[in-house]
Design an enzyme around this catalytic site. Structure first.
Site, mmCIF file in Angstrom:
data_model
loop_
_atom_site.group_PDB
_atom_site.id
_atom_site.type_symbol
_atom_site.label_atom_id
_atom_site.label_comp_id
_atom_site.label_asym_id
_atom_site.label_seq_id
_atom_site.Cartn_x
_atom_site.Cartn_y
_atom_site.Cartn_z
ATOM 1 N N GLU A 56 34.425 59.548 27.863
ATOM 2 C CA GLU A 56 34.196 58.106 28.011
ATOM 3 C C GLU A 56 34.785 57.362 26.824
ATOM 4 O O GLU A 56 34.731 57.871 25.706
ATOM 5 C CB GLU A 56 32.692 57.831 28.093
ATOM 6 C CG GLU A 56 32.066 58.465 29.310
ATOM 7 C CD GLU A 56 30.528 58.391 29.302
ATOM 8 O OE1 GLU A 56 29.977 57.735 28.411
ATOM 9 O OE2 GLU A 56 29.916 58.990 30.176
ATOM 10 N N HIS A 94 28.723 54.335 32.521
ATOM 11 C CA HIS A 94 27.589 54.834 31.736
ATOM 12 C C HIS A 94 26.552 53.740 31.477
ATOM 13 O O HIS A 94 26.302 53.361 30.333
ATOM 14 C CB HIS A 94 28.074 55.434 30.410
ATOM 15 C CG HIS A 94 27.042 56.347 29.790
ATOM 16 N ND1 HIS A 94 27.367 57.409 28.987
ATOM 17 C CD2 HIS A 94 25.673 56.360 29.874
ATOM 18 C CE1 HIS A 94 26.253 58.024 28.579
ATOM 19 N NE2 HIS A 94 25.235 57.398 29.118
ATOM 20 N N ARG A 96 25.119 63.721 31.688
ATOM 21 C CA ARG A 96 26.239 63.599 30.758
ATOM 22 C C ARG A 96 27.488 64.116 31.456
ATOM 23 O O ARG A 96 27.414 65.035 32.286
ATOM 24 C CB ARG A 96 25.999 64.434 29.488
ATOM 25 C CG ARG A 96 25.001 63.862 28.525
ATOM 26 C CD ARG A 96 25.605 62.702 27.710
ATOM 27 N NE ARG A 96 24.673 62.174 26.713
ATOM 28 C CZ ARG A 96 23.777 61.221 26.950
ATOM 29 N NH1 ARG A 96 23.667 60.707 28.157
ATOM 30 N NH2 ARG A 96 22.998 60.795 25.973
#
Lengths: 328, 328
Positions: free
Chosen positions: A274, A292, A245
């Site tokens: 993000e 991602h 993460r």
């Protein structure tokens, strides 16, 4: 409406059968949605709102993607016993409250761990051997004009520190052994089943590694685990790969270290805010940036469907869950 | 010039000692040059011209990079017994003439095979999981504007056909087993020491593979081995990785197949007319382009020095060469 040959009312029977299907609350906040509702509906009675009259009776919540499950959400569900998750990380779920109430949580680790590991290796080879940067060089027509592109660095023999030796980390280690790398790891606890050297202290791991691969869960304890001190310990030739993460790394300090050459490079699939990525990274040649997507392929989503159905069925038949998260 | 304490003429002695060092002709056509001449000169008497008066007596030629060794070159060297090469491929050497004259040839395969294999895996993950393409997407600021980037495809479970199971191919296979791939191969002959399925026919291998990795030697027989028929057999979902030589593939047909979607994608480290790369490839999202750097890292060049010195010393002490090329 057709009557059946024996004269019974099929529709009424079907409704009665549905009433007997186990209740599952689907928790999918926009933009997340479930793609295989039809398949689930044949086995479970799905509810899609916390405000449903059924909510107080629901024992299982199916959490789609990283839809937040706060303590407030949990307050609506007094009978909840299990949250079936559909993502590898579960930092969007209030795990402390789950622990307090004895609610079990499952994740999607087993479905995504191979893809996550493959992607981490791909990012690592890309950063070390400068694949994306060389691709830009060739596409810009620079090869005939400027000649050979600078060499990258060899993967074999490198000391790789894996931060988080869970589903994904274990698969990463398995692959890197085949490349001739030397593995060590950091995690909450030493794993008795693993022979790789264990470092309880992340700075010590960094000081003894050429490469850090970050693939642990994001928790209060691991937030900004990788800070400037860790990067300084890793050193100027060090490379960081993050498929965990974004907030596991202090992103501001990472950008500074990359800009100033205090580490050699980074391969980043995740970011703190993000889809926003620090613009300073866009100009750097020593980073590979990915939106991602490390864990996701169509094949892993198919595997995820099996895992979710398997976890739900295990719960309702009192069998062991397929992918429980350790909440200790 | 200083006289030594015992009055002998050191310079004269040194020359006499040099005369006793074994003769090695260094064949390095521009732009290729040897970076560790000093180290070699302490053990061998180096000659750098075919026109040297020593040339007729030379038994070993050290061929630097892909400097061409034609039959005309060989005609200047009637005593030649061995060519020590410094590249993985030896298609720049007239092997037929070597075979005819009984000249042995060594290559740099063992030094470069790990890097070559790592790079092939890196290109493969990049093409399948779209790493370079996604990096472009993020750098262009498209993630916040356009949302998720399209998913790639999973590596695990894929059927990989390795074309040429030599030094590099064997290392590729070792790595891909750890990723859960299913390996098969094509080569001149079936290898008794290997349990992977063997396909004598390249089209049959392609028809039974999702991915072809090309890492065989370029010879008259393998020139344009990968043509439209092979690509058609591989099919629309197929991926080609080439870390061998550009001319192993019919490049014109490859470009057509990529443009028209007759194969899914390609990772190419080598091209037919390097450093020129077909401009049509620059616009394609389904290719990763690399400027012939798969096998090269500073670490592998250091390993190469050891291999070259080892081969020269083995030759002059009548021991087995470290990396002889099979000329049959």
């Amino acid at each position: 409406m057709k009557a059946s040959l024996d004269g019974s009312n099929q529709s009424g029977e079907k409704m009665a059968a549905m009433d007997e299907l186990p209740l599952v609350l689907v928790h999918a906040l926009p933009p997340f949605e479930i793609s295989f509702k039809g398949r689930l509906q044949s086995r479970f009675q799905l509810i899609d709102s916390l405000d449903s009259t059924f909510a107080p009776h629901v024992s299982v919540l199916l959490c789609v993607g990283p839809s937040p499950v706060s303590s407030d959400t949990l307050r609506h569900l007094p009978s909840l016993q299990c949250i079936v998750g559909s993502s590898a990380g579960v930092d969007h779920i209030d795990l402390a409250e789950c622990r307090r109430r004895g609610i079990t949580v499952t994740n999607a680790g087993p479905s995504f761990c191979e893809d996550g590991a493959d992607f981490a290796i791909g990012l690592l080879i890309d950063v070390l051997r400068r694949i994306s940067a060389a691709d830009r060089y060739v596409r810009a027509g620079l090869w005939p004009m400027k000649g050979d592109y600078p060499l990258g660095s060899k993967l074999g023999g490198k000391r790789v520190g894996i931060v988080g030796l869970g589903n994904i980390g274990s698969e990463i280690a398995k692959r890197l052994v085949a490349f001739g790398c030397r593995i060590a790891y950091n995690s909450r606890n030493k794993k008795s089943s693993v022979s790789f050297p264990y470092y309880a202290n992340i700075c010590n791991l960094a000081a003894n590694s050429d490469i850090l691969i970050i693939c642990c869960a994001l928790t209060k304890e691991t937030h900004h685990l990788i800070n400037k001190d860790v990067m300084t310990a890793l050193g100027k030739e060090g490379v960081i790969i993050n498929v965990g993460r974004g907030a596991l790394i202090n992103e501001k300090e990472l950008v500074q270290c990359l800009e100033q050459g205090q580490i050699r490079g980074a391969g980043l699939d995740v970011f703190e805010n993000e889809p926003d990525v620090p613009k300073e990274l866009f100009e750097l040649e020593n980073v590979v940036l990915s939106p991602h997507k490390a864990i996701a392929t169509p094949e892993s989503f198919a595997s995820l469907q099996e895992l979710i159905v398997g976890n739900l069925e295990a719960f309702f038949s009192n069998k062991p869950l397929l992918s429980p998260v350790n909440l200790e």
